[in-house]
Design an enzyme around this catalytic site. Structure first.
Site: not given
Length: 333
Positions: A121, A200, A203
């Site tokens: 991030k 992959k 969610k």
């Protein structure tokens, strides 16, 4: 999954999942399937719903509450027997957060700065908070609190266990050998499940095929798997297809060979493959989907399972934290 005979006769297993979204094929084939096998092999298994961890990505209280209970029902419906394992909420083990704080005081900043989630991030310029930065310490507390010696993970999650071992060793070097150093358990036969877009299945990528979505929605998700522009007549390489790796999850070796030949021979349309995936999906998960509907009308049963699971986990966590407190010089009540 490789045979249980390749593992110690008796292990303490722990694993958790964030209830931040609906369970999907990747969750089942990458984790839940082996959870069931560990349980059936009579290991000491502790499976928790990491609702504190979920706060790093989901800040909608009613939705998190609903997803948490729903994921517990999903586990039970898929075959995790609560009479043979402990299923519980992370938040029902207050000792976890206490252990996390004590571990934080011996964890070097550099160790956390090297962790994948934070680094990824930061490199993308995405704002991160202390929850994301300290996430590995809470994860370590989740594992260490039940003195687990094995943690089933995928190859891409191995670092989590390595960091837990490092943190436990820092504590043990400071206060004595109280914490069990866990080992990652990485079954060789468990592959990363691709999502509808080829990445992959996750969610966070919005590319999942949900286990308990309505039949129409499941069909739509499967039929939205990305394919190339090859015609029906053209031969196709199954290893370069987004469809075949998902289809093979439902096939034995003989069936896999059959579909590989169909791909390479030509005359196979992608719509036929998608229909085969849908039919096999419904066949495999039909009983679990029916059981899941039953559990929707039995919230008291799900709550009882979670309560019992927390009681079982606390039989391990309370004595351990008392020893940790004493070693650190914190009075026990």
């Amino acid at each position: 999954m490789q045979a249980m005979s390749n593992t110690p006769a008796k292990m303490t297993i722990v694993s958790g999942i964030q209830p931040s979204g609906n369970l999907h094929l990747g969750n089942y084939f990458g984790a839940v399937q082996q959870f069931i096998q560990f349980t059936e092999a009579d290991q000491d298994c502790y499976y928790f719903l990491a609702n504190y961890h979920a706060l790093t990505s989901l800040r909608d209280g009613p939705r998190l509450h609903a997803l948490t209970r729903g994921t517990a029902a999903d586990y039970i419906a898929l075959g995790l027997n609560p009479d043979r394992c402990s299923i519980y909420l992370q938040s029902d083990i207050p000792e976890v957060c206490e252990l996390q704080w004590i571990l934080t005081t011996v964890t070097p900043m550099g160790l956390l700065e090297r962790c994948h989630a934070y680094k990824d991030k930061a490199q993308q310029g995405i704002p991160s908070d202390h929850g994301l930065f300290a996430y590995p310490v809470l994860m370590a507390a989740d594992i260490l609190i039940v003195s687990a010696n094995r943690v089933p993970v995928g190859q891409d999650q191995k670092q989590h266990v390595e960091v837990t071992r490092d943190i436990a060793q820092y504590f043990n070097n400071t206060y004595g050998d109280l914490l069990t150093l866990p080992e990652p358990y990485i079954p060789q036969s468990v592959a990363t499940v691709p999502g509808r877009d080829g990445r992959k299945m996750s969610k966070s990528y919005n590319n999942t095929i949900e286990l308990f979505a309505g039949e129409t929605e499941v069909r739509q998700q499967i039929y939205s798997i990305v394919t190339d522009s090859a015609s029906v007549a053209e031969p196709k390489d199954p290893d370069k297809s987004n469809l075949y790796p998902i289809l093979k999850l439902f096939c034995n070796l003989e069936e896999q060979a059959y579909w590989q030949d169909r791909f390479r021979s030509g005359g196979l349309g992608y719509r036929e493959v998608k229909q085969a995936i849908f039919e096999r999906f419904m066949e495999k998960f039909g009983p679990a989907r029916a059981r899941r509907k039953e559990l929707e009308s039995q919230p008291e049963y799900v709550d009882a399972v979670l309560k019992r699971g927390a009681e079982q986990a606390r039989k391990l966590s309370l004595p351990l934290v008392r020893k940790v407190r004493e070693a650190a010089g914190i009075p026990n009540l």
